[in-house]
Structures are given as C-alpha cells and as structure tokens.
Design an enzyme around this catalytic site. Structure first.
Site, PDB file in Angstrom:
ATOM      1  N   SER A 159      38.081  67.106  65.194  1.00 42.80           N
ATOM      2  CA  SER A 159      39.300  66.295  65.252  1.00 42.80           C
ATOM      3  C   SER A 159      40.572  67.126  65.339  1.00 42.80           C
ATOM      4  CB  SER A 159      39.385  65.372  64.032  1.00 42.80           C
ATOM      5  OG  SER A 159      39.403  66.126  62.834  1.00 42.80           O
ATOM      6  N   ASP A 200      48.499  63.909  58.276  1.00 44.84           N
ATOM      7  CA  ASP A 200      47.753  62.928  57.490  1.00 44.84           C
ATOM      8  C   ASP A 200      46.949  63.661  56.429  1.00 44.84           C
ATOM      9  OD1 ASP A 200      45.568  64.009  58.825  1.00 44.84           O
ATOM     10  OD2 ASP A 200      45.222  62.263  60.107  1.00 44.84           O
ATOM     11  N   HIS A 256      44.966  66.652  58.760  1.00 46.22           N
ATOM     12  CA  HIS A 256      45.386  67.339  59.974  1.00 46.22           C
ATOM     13  C   HIS A 256      46.841  67.805  59.914  1.00 46.22           C
ATOM     14  CE1 HIS A 256      42.181  64.429  61.068  1.00 46.22           C
ATOM     15  NE2 HIS A 256      41.693  65.498  61.666  1.00 46.22           N
TER      16      HIS A 256
END
Length: 395
Positions: free
Chosen positions: A75, A360, A363
């Site tokens: 991600s 977040d 990340h």
C-alpha cells in the site's frame, strides 16, 4: 479500546473471508483486472465531500534516465491495483487523493515515494497493472503493487483479495508478453536490463501477519527465524525477476514501524513501540546482506538498498528543519493518535497536511513521500547503499 475496535473489525472481515474464499485466499485475476468504467472520481465525490485540490505540478520535465520503471510492493506505493479486487484494503475514495485531483487508489493525500522517484527519473506516472493494457503508456513502466500484499502469499489474507509479490511477478511476465507482441522480442530484451525495478515488500509480513495473533506466526518463529524465512523467499523472488531480465534493482528496507500512529495508539505513553522497531531489525540487516551477496552472485546485477529506517529516523529527529510540526498522529483517522481507525470515506482531514508526517494510521503524507523519494535519489550511502538511485540509473 483500540485493540477491541481492531479485533471486532478483524472478526467481521474473517467471517466474510470464510464465505468468499477457498482455503487461505482466493484469486480470480482475469475478473479482478477487467476494467470497470463505472468507477470514477465523480461517482465517489458527493457534494458533501472534502474539497479536492488539483494535482500538484510535477518536477520540471527532464530527459528520461532509463527506458522504464517497474514497481512491486504494497500500500505504500499501490496506485489502484486493489480498486477492483474484493478487498478491504482500498483507498479509492475521498479524502484519499484529496491533493491529487481525486482518489486513484493511492494510500496518500497525494504522491507516493514511487511517484517521486519516477518523476525524478524523467518518466510519466506509472499506470497500475489493473488498467487495460496500453503499449504507449506501459512501455514506460507499470506499477504492480497491491495493498496488504507481502513476501509470503498468506500475508494479508484477512483483507480477502490482494496480490502477493509472487503474483505480482507473474503479472510482470504478462506485461513482457504484451510488450513483445506490440513491439518486438529483440527490442524488449535489449531494453529490460536498462530499466529500473523498484521493490518495497516486507512491511505487511509484520503488520498483517507476524504481529497479528490470528496468524499464530509468533508461536512458530522467533523474530530472527521469521526474518530468515522472509529473506529466503525474497531471494527466490528477486532472482526470478533477474531471470526475466531485470538488472537494476532498488530494494526498500522497512521503516520505523513502531512509530506509526496505529502503534502509538496502542501505547499507554504514546511513545514509539521499541519492541516492534526491534522486531524488524533482523529483516533489515539480513536484507542488506542478501542484496550485497546478490550483487556478487548474479552477473551484471546492480542492487541498491534503500534504508527506510535511517530515512525515517532522520525525518523524526530533524522534523522541524524539514517543515513538519506533527509527528505523532495521523492527519485523517479516528481514535487515539488518529490511529485506531484509518481514514474513513469522506472524512474531513487536517487542513495543514504538509506539516504532518502521517496521512493516516499507517501511511506517510505526500510531503513525506516526496522527501523520501528525493533522499533515496540524491543522497549518500546512509540513505541508499552502495549508491543512490541517480547513480544506479546512470550505470
């Protein structure tokens, strides 16, 4: 409270996973990668959505240093490959992409580290593999990264569908076949060794495997033995890319995982988790050793190690000089340190995003990603060893 929220959320996902998956996980890539024209930014942004900033201007256009860039990871660099999977690991909704002109699937408010590296190489932003094949776009490279993916195929199974590294390599093989059909075998064979290969794997093998009780991995392996397991599999996978023609590799280590908001939320003192940071040290150490050995054992190969741990330590230590004022919580999320629940659809994020280290619970912000990309591209051996990305590209 944080553990209860995450445990309840995990139980819900495991229940759904047991219904839709066969065995540990199920894949149907032909269906998953069929383009879906119904998914677009306009369908994801109702009138109440946060205001979206236009795509920031990229660095000035420069001559390309390499023919193409191919990227594999999770991600931290996914740019939309999970959008059409049956997966709980998605970022195809606002406010993700709020500073990128709208959501794309990037787990950021804007750029990823991969975007910055590609732009500094003089290349256009990489299309995700999930897009319908377009030779004019994909001749400059493809992004195969998938949120929740790991070195181990089983990693991230509680998110249901995701594309582990071994499957990402298979997708690269598919791209080679398509490029050969649209160009020629001789042209592709000559170009691939000159291309750059970015690989950033391993974080999920800890976050979404080793430290999660549902996997029971800690019962089977000490941190040292688990690192050995990962490195053994990683070496096989990287050698497969070498066998497919790759020669110029950028391999990321794991950053300060114990200092991300989700870990800070678990701490009663709000401090970084030393135990988690120490847990990944054997992996980083063995990865660097393995990379140096591959440089000796594989003729013509050039591997460099991007020391994400050192880069994050530098940013944490000197955050004020880099322009960051908030280092201990996410810009978007819920709960303690904005790390108990990650960024929800259409949630209003912090307005001063460029001052935050974390977007977040997991990340970095776009501002941090741009900085990390520049560090790896230009700086010395503490950041990128034994040479930086620019030097590798010019070989």
């Amino acid at each position: 409270m944080a553990k209860f929220i995450r445990f309840s959320w995990l139980c819900m996902m495991l229940t759904i996973s047991s219904v839709v998956a066969e065995g540990d996980y199920a894949y149907d890539y032909d269906d998953a990668f069929a383009p879906d024209a119904s998914i677009g930014t306009e369908a994801l942004a109702p009138s109440s959505a946060p205001t979206v900033s236009p795509v920031p201007s990229p660095p000035s256009v420069r001559p390309a240093l390499v023919p193409a860039l191919f990227a594999f990871g999770d991600s931290l660099i996914d740019s939309g490959n999970n959008n059409q999977l049956f997966s709980f690991a998605k970022a195809n909704y606002l406010p993700y992409g709020i500073d990128f002109g709208g959501p794309t699937g990037r787990f950021s408010n804007g750029y990823t580290i991969l975007d910055q590296i590609g732009l500094l190489l003089g290349l256009p932003l990489l299309p995700p593999y999930s897009e319908e094949f377009n030779a004019d776009k994909m001749r400059y490279g493809v992004n195969y990264a998938s949120a929740a993916a790991g070195i181990l195929d089983v990693t991230g199974f509680h998110f249901v569908e995701r594309i582990p590294f071994s499957y990402q390599i298979k997708n690269f093989e598919n791209t080679l076949v398509s490029l050969i059909k649209n160009m020629s075998a001789s042209v592709v064979k000559e170009a691939i060794p000159k291309c750059m290969f970015f690989v950033g794997m391993g974080s999920n093998d800890y976050l979404n495997n080793y430290i999660m009780p549902v996997y029971f991995t800690q019962d089977q392996y000490s941190p040292q033995k688990f690192a050995e397991l990962l490195i053994h599999q990683y070496k096989i996978q990287l050698t497969k890319l070498y066998d497919l023609g790759a020669r110029k590799f950028m391999i990321c280590g794991i950053g300060q995982m114990g200092c991300i908001p989700s870990m800070l939320a678990e701490s009663s003192s709000g401090q970084c988790s030393d135990s988690v940071n120490e847990m990944v040290l054997p992996f980083n150490s063995k990865l660097k050793t393995m990379i140096m050995k591959l440089n000796k054992d594989l003729p013509g190969a050039h591997f460099i190690f991007l020391d994400m741990e050192y880069m994050f330590k530098d940013i944490f230590r000197n955050h004020k000089s880099y322009g960051f004022s908030v280092i201990d919580r996410g810009c978007c999320g819920l709960g303690k340190n904005k790390g108990e629940v990650t960024c929800l659809p259409f949630q209003t994020p912090c307005p001063n995003r460029d001052e935050y280290l974390f977007w977040d619970a997991y990340h970095p912000t776009s501002a941090v990603n741009l900085l990390l990309g520049s560090m790896a591209f230009y700086r010395g051996p503490n950041y990128s060893y034994p040479m930086n990305i620019e030097q590798l590209a010019r070989l």
